[in-house]
Design a protein around this motif. Structure first.
Motif, PDB file in Angstrom:
ATOM      1  N   ILE A 168       0.856  -1.182   0.000  1.00 18.36           N
ATOM      2  CA  ILE A 168       0.000   0.000   0.000  1.00 18.36           C
ATOM      3  C   ILE A 168       0.890   1.228   0.000  1.00 18.36           C
ATOM      4  O   ILE A 168       1.659   1.431   0.942  1.00 18.36           O
ATOM      5  CB  ILE A 168      -0.923   0.018   1.235  1.00 18.36           C
ATOM      6  CG1 ILE A 168      -1.796  -1.235   1.277  1.00 18.36           C
ATOM      7  CG2 ILE A 168      -1.785   1.276   1.244  1.00 18.36           C
ATOM      8  CD1 ILE A 168      -2.584  -1.389   2.551  1.00 18.36           C
ATOM      9  N   ASN A 169       0.809   2.024  -1.046  1.00 20.43           N
ATOM     10  CA  ASN A 169       1.597   3.257  -1.179  1.00 20.43           C
ATOM     11  C   ASN A 169       3.091   3.016  -0.967  1.00 20.43           C
ATOM     12  O   ASN A 169       3.766   3.772  -0.276  1.00 20.43           O
ATOM     13  CB  ASN A 169       1.104   4.330  -0.209  1.00 20.43           C
ATOM     14  CG  ASN A 169      -0.210   4.935  -0.641  1.00 20.43           C
ATOM     15  OD1 ASN A 169      -0.633   4.745  -1.778  1.00 20.43           O
ATOM     16  ND2 ASN A 169      -0.865   5.637   0.239  1.00 20.43           N
ATOM     17  N   GLY A 170       3.619   1.937  -1.513  1.00 21.98           N
ATOM     18  CA  GLY A 170       5.051   1.675  -1.441  1.00 21.98           C
ATOM     19  C   GLY A 170       5.524   0.969  -0.188  1.00 21.98           C
ATOM     20  O   GLY A 170       6.714   0.706  -0.051  1.00 21.98           O
ATOM     21  N   HIS A 209       0.386   5.328   4.834  1.00 17.03           N
ATOM     22  CA  HIS A 209       0.668   6.673   4.340  1.00 17.03           C
ATOM     23  C   HIS A 209      -0.602   7.285   3.789  1.00 17.03           C
ATOM     24  O   HIS A 209      -1.475   6.589   3.273  1.00 17.03           O
ATOM     25  CB  HIS A 209       1.736   6.638   3.256  1.00 17.03           C
ATOM     26  CG  HIS A 209       3.132   6.510   3.793  1.00 17.03           C
ATOM     27  ND1 HIS A 209       3.656   7.366   4.720  1.00 17.03           N
ATOM     28  CD2 HIS A 209       4.101   5.621   3.520  1.00 17.03           C
ATOM     29  CE1 HIS A 209       4.893   7.014   5.001  1.00 17.03           C
ATOM     30  NE2 HIS A 209       5.194   5.942   4.291  1.00 17.03           N
ATOM     31  N   HIS A 210      -0.708   8.593   3.875  1.00 14.81           N
ATOM     32  CA  HIS A 210      -1.928   9.309   3.518  1.00 14.81           C
ATOM     33  C   HIS A 210      -2.402   8.947   2.106  1.00 14.81           C
ATOM     34  O   HIS A 210      -1.634   8.999   1.148  1.00 14.81           O
ATOM     35  CB  HIS A 210      -1.688  10.811   3.619  1.00 14.81           C
ATOM     36  CG  HIS A 210      -2.876  11.645   3.307  1.00 14.81           C
ATOM     37  ND1 HIS A 210      -4.024  11.612   4.057  1.00 14.81           N
ATOM     38  CD2 HIS A 210      -3.106  12.524   2.315  1.00 14.81           C
ATOM     39  CE1 HIS A 210      -4.907  12.438   3.542  1.00 14.81           C
ATOM     40  NE2 HIS A 210      -4.362  13.011   2.481  1.00 14.81           N
ATOM     41  N   ILE A 211      -3.665   8.574   2.009  1.00 13.47           N
ATOM     42  CA  ILE A 211      -4.299   8.263   0.728  1.00 13.47           C
ATOM     43  C   ILE A 211      -5.151   9.466   0.354  1.00 13.47           C
ATOM     44  O   ILE A 211      -6.047   9.861   1.103  1.00 13.47           O
ATOM     45  CB  ILE A 211      -5.177   7.002   0.830  1.00 13.47           C
ATOM     46  CG1 ILE A 211      -4.352   5.824   1.330  1.00 13.47           C
ATOM     47  CG2 ILE A 211      -5.814   6.685  -0.510  1.00 13.47           C
ATOM     48  CD1 ILE A 211      -5.185   4.612   1.663  1.00 13.47           C
ATOM     49  N   LYS A 212      -4.884  10.042  -0.810  1.00 12.08           N
ATOM     50  CA  LYS A 212      -5.597  11.246  -1.224  1.00 12.08           C
ATOM     51  C   LYS A 212      -7.003  10.897  -1.706  1.00 12.08           C
ATOM     52  O   LYS A 212      -7.266   9.804  -2.199  1.00 12.08           O
ATOM     53  CB  LYS A 212      -4.836  11.945  -2.350  1.00 12.08           C
ATOM     54  CG  LYS A 212      -3.500  12.487  -1.912  1.00 12.08           C
ATOM     55  CD  LYS A 212      -2.809  13.179  -3.044  1.00 12.08           C
ATOM     56  CE  LYS A 212      -1.459  13.691  -2.580  1.00 12.08           C
ATOM     57  NZ  LYS A 212      -0.737  14.332  -3.666  1.00 12.08           N
TER      58      LYS A 212
END
Length: 105
Positions: free
Chosen positions: A7-9, A23-26
């Motif tokens: 998830i997000n790297g 990490h923040h998901i936009k």
């Protein structure tokens, strides 16, 4: 049953009902569901399936609990002795809190 998902790297071990800070998901809102299909490994009651690089047909469904959570403050302090050179900086990482609803494999 658990899975390793990217998830997000970052890689996370997910199980049904587990809460994660990623990490923040936009562009997500609280209560919405999000699917991640980069599943790297699945363990079904002892039968381990390893993807090359991902497991075909596997995905993880999560529900967004809190779209923006700020992490702890991290202080960055740089100093060179005897040079009157000091620099203080800091930041707070932004996370999204999610709860795993389903692991499909």
């Amino acid at each position: 049953m658990y899975a390793i998902v990217e998830i997000n790297g970052q890689q996370f071990k997910v199980e049904q009902g587990k809460k994660l800070f990623v990490h923040h998901i936009k562009d997500v809102e609280a209560g919405k569901t999000v699917e991640f299909d980069k599943v790297l490994l699945v363990d079904k009651e002892g039968a381990i399936i390893v993807g090359a690089p991902t497991v075909d047909g596997a995905k993880v469904v999560v529900e967004v609990v809190n779209p923006l959570v700020k992490g702890d403050k991290v202080i960055v302090f740089k100093m060179k002795r005897r040079k009157d050179s000091r620099k203080k900086n800091g930041h707070r990482a932004q996370f999204t809190e999610v709860e795993v609803k389903q692991v499909i494999a």
